[in-house]
Design a protein around this motif. Structure first.
Motif, PDB file in Angstrom:
ATOM      1  N   ASP A 366       0.861  -1.188   0.083  1.00  0.00           N
ATOM      2  CA  ASP A 366      -0.093  -0.051  -0.040  1.00  0.00           C
ATOM      3  C   ASP A 366       0.794   1.173   0.140  1.00  0.00           C
ATOM      4  OD1 ASP A 366      -2.613   1.525   0.173  1.00  0.00           O
ATOM      5  OD2 ASP A 366      -2.116   1.640   2.280  1.00  0.00           O
ATOM      6  N   ILE A 367       1.806   1.243   0.865  1.00  0.00           N
ATOM      7  CA  ILE A 367       2.575   2.597   1.153  1.00  0.00           C
ATOM      8  C   ILE A 367       3.424   2.658  -0.191  1.00  0.00           C
ATOM      9  CG2 ILE A 367       4.756   3.175   2.145  1.00  0.00           C
ATOM     10  CD1 ILE A 367       3.877   1.759   4.879  1.00  0.00           C
ATOM     11  N   THR A 368       3.946   1.517  -0.899  1.00  0.00           N
ATOM     12  CA  THR A 368       4.664   2.015  -2.159  1.00  0.00           C
ATOM     13  C   THR A 368       4.012   2.072  -3.233  1.00  0.00           C
ATOM     14  OG1 THR A 368       4.900  -0.608  -2.204  1.00  0.00           O
ATOM     15  CG2 THR A 368       6.850   0.511  -1.331  1.00  0.00           C
ATOM     16  N   ALA A 369       2.706   1.768  -3.408  1.00  0.00           N
ATOM     17  CA  ALA A 369       1.904   1.984  -4.419  1.00  0.00           C
ATOM     18  C   ALA A 369       1.316   3.508  -4.601  1.00  0.00           C
ATOM     19  CB  ALA A 369       0.729   1.153  -4.371  1.00  0.00           C
ATOM     20  N   HIS A 370       0.875   3.884  -3.558  1.00  0.00           N
ATOM     21  CA  HIS A 370       0.264   5.159  -3.988  1.00  0.00           C
ATOM     22  C   HIS A 370       1.217   6.441  -4.118  1.00  0.00           C
ATOM     23  CE1 HIS A 370       0.860   7.001   0.273  1.00  0.00           C
ATOM     24  NE2 HIS A 370       0.443   5.735   0.656  1.00  0.00           N
ATOM     25  N   GLU A 371       1.072   7.034  -5.470  1.00  0.00           N
ATOM     26  CA  GLU A 371       1.934   8.293  -5.599  1.00  0.00           C
ATOM     27  C   GLU A 371       0.976   9.051  -6.320  1.00  0.00           C
ATOM     28  OE1 GLU A 371       5.439   7.030  -7.486  1.00  0.00           O
ATOM     29  OE2 GLU A 371       6.495   6.268  -5.803  1.00  0.00           O
ATOM     30  N   GLU A 372      -0.295   9.218  -6.235  1.00  0.00           N
ATOM     31  CA  GLU A 372      -1.101   9.868  -7.066  1.00  0.00           C
ATOM     32  C   GLU A 372      -1.145  11.368  -6.916  1.00  0.00           C
ATOM     33  OE1 GLU A 372      -2.328   7.501  -4.778  1.00  0.00           O
ATOM     34  OE2 GLU A 372      -3.815   6.297  -5.430  1.00  0.00           O
ATOM     35  N   LEU A 373      -0.624  11.466  -5.433  1.00  0.00           N
ATOM     36  CA  LEU A 373      -0.563  13.151  -5.205  1.00  0.00           C
ATOM     37  C   LEU A 373       0.490  13.755  -6.144  1.00  0.00           C
ATOM     38  CD1 LEU A 373      -1.970  15.216  -3.540  1.00  0.00           C
ATOM     39  CD2 LEU A 373      -0.377  14.680  -1.787  1.00  0.00           C
ATOM     40  N   LYS A 374       1.514  12.962  -5.953  1.00  0.00           N
ATOM     41  CA  LYS A 374       2.845  13.692  -6.837  1.00  0.00           C
ATOM     42  C   LYS A 374       2.401  13.705  -8.105  1.00  0.00           C
ATOM     43  CE  LYS A 374       6.232  10.782  -8.692  1.00  0.00           C
ATOM     44  NZ  LYS A 374       6.949   9.685  -8.397  1.00  0.00           N
ATOM     45  N   GLU A 375       1.670  12.588  -8.659  1.00  0.00           N
ATOM     46  CA  GLU A 375       1.250  12.849 -10.238  1.00  0.00           C
ATOM     47  C   GLU A 375       0.420  13.822 -10.486  1.00  0.00           C
ATOM     48  OE1 GLU A 375       0.280   8.760 -11.011  1.00  0.00           O
ATOM     49  OE2 GLU A 375       2.551   8.174 -10.768  1.00  0.00           O
ATOM     50  N   THR A 376      -0.474  14.199  -9.542  1.00  0.00           N
ATOM     51  CA  THR A 376      -1.479  14.996  -9.766  1.00  0.00           C
ATOM     52  C   THR A 376      -0.779  16.471  -9.568  1.00  0.00           C
ATOM     53  OG1 THR A 376      -3.281  13.693  -8.488  1.00  0.00           O
ATOM     54  CG2 THR A 376      -4.033  16.076  -8.958  1.00  0.00           C
ATOM     55  N   LEU A 377      -0.017  16.755  -8.596  1.00  0.00           N
ATOM     56  CA  LEU A 377       0.746  18.159  -8.248  1.00  0.00           C
ATOM     57  C   LEU A 377       1.616  18.382  -9.628  1.00  0.00           C
ATOM     58  CD1 LEU A 377       0.992  18.067  -4.714  1.00  0.00           C
ATOM     59  CD2 LEU A 377      -0.488  19.145  -5.972  1.00  0.00           C
ATOM     60  N   ASP A 378       2.435  17.224 -10.016  1.00  0.00           N
ATOM     61  CA  ASP A 378       3.493  17.721 -11.078  1.00  0.00           C
ATOM     62  C   ASP A 378       2.597  18.247 -12.311  1.00  0.00           C
ATOM     63  OD1 ASP A 378       5.565  16.657  -9.775  1.00  0.00           O
ATOM     64  OD2 ASP A 378       5.292  14.534 -10.833  1.00  0.00           O
ATOM     65  N   ALA A 379       1.632  18.032 -12.829  1.00  0.00           N
ATOM     66  CA  ALA A 379       1.129  18.661 -13.944  1.00  0.00           C
ATOM     67  C   ALA A 379       0.753  20.080 -13.354  1.00  0.00           C
ATOM     68  CB  ALA A 379      -0.235  17.990 -14.257  1.00  0.00           C
ATOM     69  N   VAL A 380       0.247  20.416 -12.093  1.00  0.00           N
ATOM     70  CA  VAL A 380      -0.021  21.416 -12.007  1.00  0.00           C
ATOM     71  C   VAL A 380       1.182  22.573 -11.677  1.00  0.00           C
ATOM     72  CG1 VAL A 380      -1.167  23.364 -10.259  1.00  0.00           C
ATOM     73  CG2 VAL A 380      -2.105  20.878 -10.855  1.00  0.00           C
ATOM     74  N   ILE A 381       2.351  22.081 -11.010  1.00  0.00           N
ATOM     75  CA  ILE A 381       3.462  22.651 -10.953  1.00  0.00           C
ATOM     76  C   ILE A 381       4.239  22.927 -12.114  1.00  0.00           C
ATOM     77  CG2 ILE A 381       5.932  21.999  -9.964  1.00  0.00           C
ATOM     78  CD1 ILE A 381       4.539  20.612  -7.675  1.00  0.00           C
ATOM     79  N   ALA A 382       4.146  21.924 -13.028  1.00  0.00           N
ATOM     80  CA  ALA A 382       4.818  22.069 -14.475  1.00  0.00           C
ATOM     81  C   ALA A 382       4.024  23.323 -15.384  1.00  0.00           C
ATOM     82  CB  ALA A 382       4.751  20.877 -15.371  1.00  0.00           C
ATOM     83  N   GLN A 383       2.743  23.396 -15.201  1.00  0.00           N
ATOM     84  CA  GLN A 383       2.085  24.598 -15.823  1.00  0.00           C
ATOM     85  C   GLN A 383       2.370  25.738 -14.971  1.00  0.00           C
ATOM     86  OE1 GLN A 383       0.254  24.498 -18.563  1.00  0.00           O
ATOM     87  NE2 GLN A 383       0.281  26.621 -18.152  1.00  0.00           N
ATOM     88  N   ALA A 384       2.400  25.829 -13.766  1.00  0.00           N
ATOM     89  CA  ALA A 384       2.687  27.029 -13.066  1.00  0.00           C
ATOM     90  C   ALA A 384       4.155  27.517 -13.239  1.00  0.00           C
ATOM     91  CB  ALA A 384       2.563  26.921 -11.502  1.00  0.00           C
ATOM     92  N   GLY A 385       5.065  26.715 -13.523  1.00  0.00           N
ATOM     93  CA  GLY A 385       6.406  26.862 -13.632  1.00  0.00           C
ATOM     94  C   GLY A 385       6.411  27.615 -15.193  1.00  0.00           C
ATOM     95  N   ALA A 386       5.884  27.014 -15.952  1.00  0.00           N
ATOM     96  CA  ALA A 386       5.714  27.591 -17.290  1.00  0.00           C
ATOM     97  C   ALA A 386       5.142  28.928 -17.447  1.00  0.00           C
ATOM     98  CB  ALA A 386       5.163  26.610 -18.181  1.00  0.00           C
ATOM     99  N   ASP A 387       4.103  29.067 -16.622  1.00  0.00           N
ATOM    100  CA  ASP A 387       3.343  30.430 -16.411  1.00  0.00           C
ATOM    101  C   ASP A 387       4.437  31.426 -15.829  1.00  0.00           C
ATOM    102  OD1 ASP A 387       1.258  29.435 -17.624  1.00  0.00           O
ATOM    103  OD2 ASP A 387       0.071  29.278 -15.636  1.00  0.00           O
ATOM    104  N   VAL A 388       5.155  31.146 -14.985  1.00  0.00           N
ATOM    105  CA  VAL A 388       5.942  32.072 -14.302  1.00  0.00           C
ATOM    106  C   VAL A 388       6.995  32.567 -15.227  1.00  0.00           C
ATOM    107  CG1 VAL A 388       7.756  32.211 -12.449  1.00  0.00           C
ATOM    108  CG2 VAL A 388       5.350  31.146 -11.733  1.00  0.00           C
ATOM    109  N   ASP A 389       7.576  31.485 -15.920  1.00  0.00           N
ATOM    110  CA  ASP A 389       8.676  31.817 -16.712  1.00  0.00           C
ATOM    111  C   ASP A 389       8.160  32.687 -17.969  1.00  0.00           C
ATOM    112  OD1 ASP A 389      10.425  30.352 -15.215  1.00  0.00           O
ATOM    113  OD2 ASP A 389      10.759  28.746 -16.405  1.00  0.00           O
ATOM    114  N   GLY A 390       7.004  32.326 -18.461  1.00  0.00           N
ATOM    115  CA  GLY A 390       6.287  32.989 -19.408  1.00  0.00           C
ATOM    116  C   GLY A 390       6.213  34.489 -19.288  1.00  0.00           C
TER     117      GLY A 390
END
Lengths: 429, 337
Positions: A366-390
């Motif tokens: 169970d512990i080693t399987a759940h990484e959903e939060l990481k994957e969800t946030l990665d997309a938002v963080i990438a977008q926010a980073g691109a917006d900041v740079d933009g």
């Protein structure tokens, strides 16, 4: 000598001489205005370059070091909980993160060329200073040097920990614990503080000096035209009108470009502070909690449930704070999903660390399987980073060419002024 | 104003660059940073006043054979919710966890299993194993996990007393009785503090000649650490004794001094080390520790250990310390003689 002086004085008392003085005045005005406008635009462009390339580069690298180390820390523990091929896969993921951190440090070093003296570095990484290292005021070059020297030590400890634990040697747990302590207590803190999203001072300022000079030059040009109208009995001098208009256009352009650039730079900083930074921290803290859960399973300590729940509460609060801000619909939806993941996570912690918990293997899976939060946030963080740079790039684009434009316009203004005045002077010859 | 300043700066820079050339920064060659041990923030409680107020003597079990289901409030509670055992988990031959399976093995794990079998005599041994929940006890924090009045008064608020018994090479001392409200069982192991250092110390020092001026690591809050200081060594306390092996391997200390059984476990993990016995003449005995008020549980534990004295313990010693071991279970010290 005195006859020469009186001849010159007599010349300038005549209208012809006074008009020559006006031409000189117009030329001086054009040079001063052109220089001021160009330097003002250049100044802002420099600050924005610093924001986009130096700070931007450093912030991007710091964000990557922070992410990679948080992931590495979580993986270091989960490696000992998985079996079979997943061991090799997870170990490789850890090494990928370490190499990513190294590459980010190398990238950051390209924009921070200062070298930290060896005595200073040794002092910073000495055993006696280690307790204060995470909170010490470090220059970017010192922070990079410290991270670079701690990283191989950290990696070595994790790899030693794995080898010992795979031989069921208990010292492996000590190695993994100490490695985690090093990365969490010191390295992640330094990487977090290396980020500096504050816009450099002056980048948002109104160009007061250039505006004042512009207004003064316009006033001088208008005064010249009044003088000309009185002396030549012509209401308008086409050349002088053109010179005044060109000056107004030049400074109008400078003003608008500076204001637009400042707005973009502010937007970039705000986006960074409201979205990018807190979400990067939430992501890293979530990875930290992944590691904590694994540690709580392999090295259960008293009060584990309390510790884990408190850390999840902190993540929950930070996430809700971001969600309470002004978000676009897509981001709001994604973060709503992240909040649901946190709720599920709370349930799984309550189940996995309760007295009637499932078996060790089941919790480990169970512990080693759940990484959903990481994957969800990665997309938002990438977008926010691109917006900041933009936004920074938009700011930089707004002022690009402004300096050269002001110079050209002021040169044209000078030409127009001289062209307009020359026939009037010729009339008196 | 910035434009004006910039113009001035430009002129200055031009002037300066015309006459001075900065040398290239020297290539740094820093020393490797040392890893850091977990800090000793929540300080161990102050030592109990001398002389000893409590007792290190134990309670005689009601019978040496376990025939029926044991009675008493604590035992009934444990039977309902499972047995929580505090173990070191990082002491090679005494208790260590296979991280992939979660299984804890070692002499102390075997003893804990025997105690659990006595608590659940009505269950299949396979089921009994599932009733034990092992909690890791870093050396310093072992005793604060007991549910006693003394521990509830202790300032460390995050610490929740959660274990029923500690089987973690805990030496019987009066200080532990007075400070933590612990009560000890019949001792199950006799230990002697030894010294472990590298196999071959470059002739710089002979560990047999003492540790004066040497950095020697041991578990915080143990009697071992006091003995290092008494012998002129520089004591380096570690939250968990196994951190000492990391310290030694990282060349941060020159030796580790703790119970010989733990040192044997360290030597198993790093053959580049050597054990020097006879660091002290004193003999320590390790026993199971329970909370003072849990007398019913203590009687069960003592009954199990007395039963094991008749051969089972010797078999376990041979299993964990080798066939040639000369260890014998130490005698019990009962109340009322």
């Amino acid at each position: 000598m005195s006859s020469w002086r009186s001849a010159v004085a007599a010349h300038f008392r005549r209208t012809e001489g006074k008009l020559t003085l006006v031409v000189v005045g117009v030329l001086v005005c054009a040079v001063v205005a052109g220089l001021t406008g160009a330097l003002s635009a250049h100044d802002r462009a420099d600050l924005l370059d610093d924001m986009a390339y130096r700070r931007g580069g450093l912030n991007t690298a710091a964000g990557e070091v922070y992410r990679a180390l948080a992931d590495a820390d979580a993986t270091a523990f989960s490696v000992v909980l998985v079996t079979g091929e997943r061991v090799a896969v997870q170990r490789q993921a850890f090494r990928d993160d370490v190499v990513a951190a190294t590459a980010a440090l190398d990238y950051a070093a390209k924009v921070v060329p200062e070298v930290t003296p060896v005595t200073r570095l040794n002092q910073l990484t000495s055993q006696g200073f280690r307790g204060q290292l995470a909170t010490a005021a470090l220059t970017p070059s010192e922070a990079l040097a410290v991270l670079s020297s701690l990283l191989p030590i950290y990696t070595g400890m994790v790899e030693s920990g794995w080898v010992y634990t795979s031989r069921v040697d208990p010292v492996g747990t000590s190695y993994l614990n100490e490695a985690s302590l090093m990365v969490r207590g010191t390295m992640l803190e330094i990487a977090k503080r290396l980020r500096d999203a504050e816009p450099p001072s002056g980048v948002n300022d109104f160009p007061w000096f250039a505006t004042t000079v512009g207004l003064l030059v316009l006033a001088v040009l208008l005064w010249c035209q009044r003088f000309l109208a009185r002396r030549t009995r012509r209401r308008f001098n086409a050349g002088m009108v053109a010179a005044t208009a060109l000056t107004a256009v030049a400074f109008g352009w400078l003003l608008i470009a500076s204001t637009v650039a400042a707005a973009h730079a502010t937007a970039s900083a705000q986006r960074s502070a409201r979205l990018l930074e807190p979400l990067t921290e939430v992501r890293a803290e979530a990875r930290g909690l992944d590691g904590d859960e694994a540690r709580a399973l392999i090295f259960p300590l008293i009060g584990d449930t309390v510790t884990l729940t408190a850390k999840l509460d902190a993540i929950d609060n930070k996430l809700n704070q971001v969600r309470g801000g002004d978000l676009d619909a897509g981001t709001a939806r994604t973060l709503e999903g992240a909040a649901r993941t946190v709720t599920d996570w709370r349930r799984s912690i309550e189940r996995d660390f309760s007295p009637d918990r499932p078996g060790y293997g089941e919790i480990a899976a169970d512990i080693t399987a759940h990484e959903e939060l990481k994957e969800t946030l990665d997309a938002v963080i990438a977008q926010a980073g691109a917006d900041v740079d933009g936004s920074i790039l938009d700011a930089r684009t707004a002022v690009s060419g402004t300096g050269a434009g002001v110079v050209v316009l002021m040169a044209l203004a000078a030409l127009a002024g001289v062209a307009g005045l020359w026939p009037r002077i010729a009339e008196y010859r | 104003m910035t434009a004006a300043r910039r113009l001035a700066a430009l002129l200055c820079a031009l002037a300066a660059s015309a006459c001075a050339v900065a040398p290239r920064a020297a290539l740094p060659r820093p020393t490797a940073p040392e890893p850091q041990m977990p800090t000793l923030t929540s300080a161990a409680p102050a030592p109990a006043p001398e002389p000893c107020r409590g007792t290190t003597k134990t309670i005689r079990p009601t019978g040496t054979e376990l025939t029926g289901i044991p009675s008493g409030t604590t035992v009934a509670e444990i039977r309902a919710r499972g047995l929580r055992v505090g173990v070191s988990q990082t002491a090679g031959r005494l208790s260590s966890r296979n991280l992939q399976t979660g299984e804890v093995s070692g002499l102390e794990a075997d003893i804990a299993f025997e105690i659990a079998r006595a608590i659940w005599p009505d269950r299949d041994p396979g089921q009994v194993r599932a009733q034990i929940q092992y909690i890791a006890m870093p050396t310093r924090d072992r005793f604060i996990a007991l549910d006693t009045d003394e521990n509830h008064r202790a300032p460390s608020a995050t610490t929740v007393a959660t274990v029923d018994m500690i089987v973690a090479d805990a030496s019987v001392t009066c200080q532990r009785v007075d400070t933590y409200g612990a009560r000890f069982s019949v001792p199950y192991l006799e230990t002697r503090q030894g010294l472990l250092t590298w196999r071959g110390t470059d002739g710089v020092w002979d560990p047999r000649q003492g540790v004066a001026g040497k950095r020697v690591c041991s578990g915080a809050g143990t009697i071992n650490i006091d003995r290092i200081t008494q012998r002129g060594g520089i004591a380096v306390p570690a939250v968990d004794t196994t951190d000492c092996l990391v310290q030694l391997q990282r060349h941060q200390v020159e030796a580790v001094s703790t119970d010989d059984v733990i040192l044997e476990g360290f030597h198993d993990q790093d053959p580049n080390t050597e054990i020097f016995p006879g660091f002290v003449d004193d003999v320590d005995v390790a026993a199971v520790a329970v909370a003072r008020q849990d007398e019913d549980l203590l009687r069960v534990v003592n009954a199990v250990l007395e039963r094991m004295r008749r051969g089972e313990m010797d078999a376990l010693y041979r299993k964990w310390f080798g066939q040639a071991t000369t260890r014998r279970m130490p005698p019990a010290d009962y109340e009322g003689g």
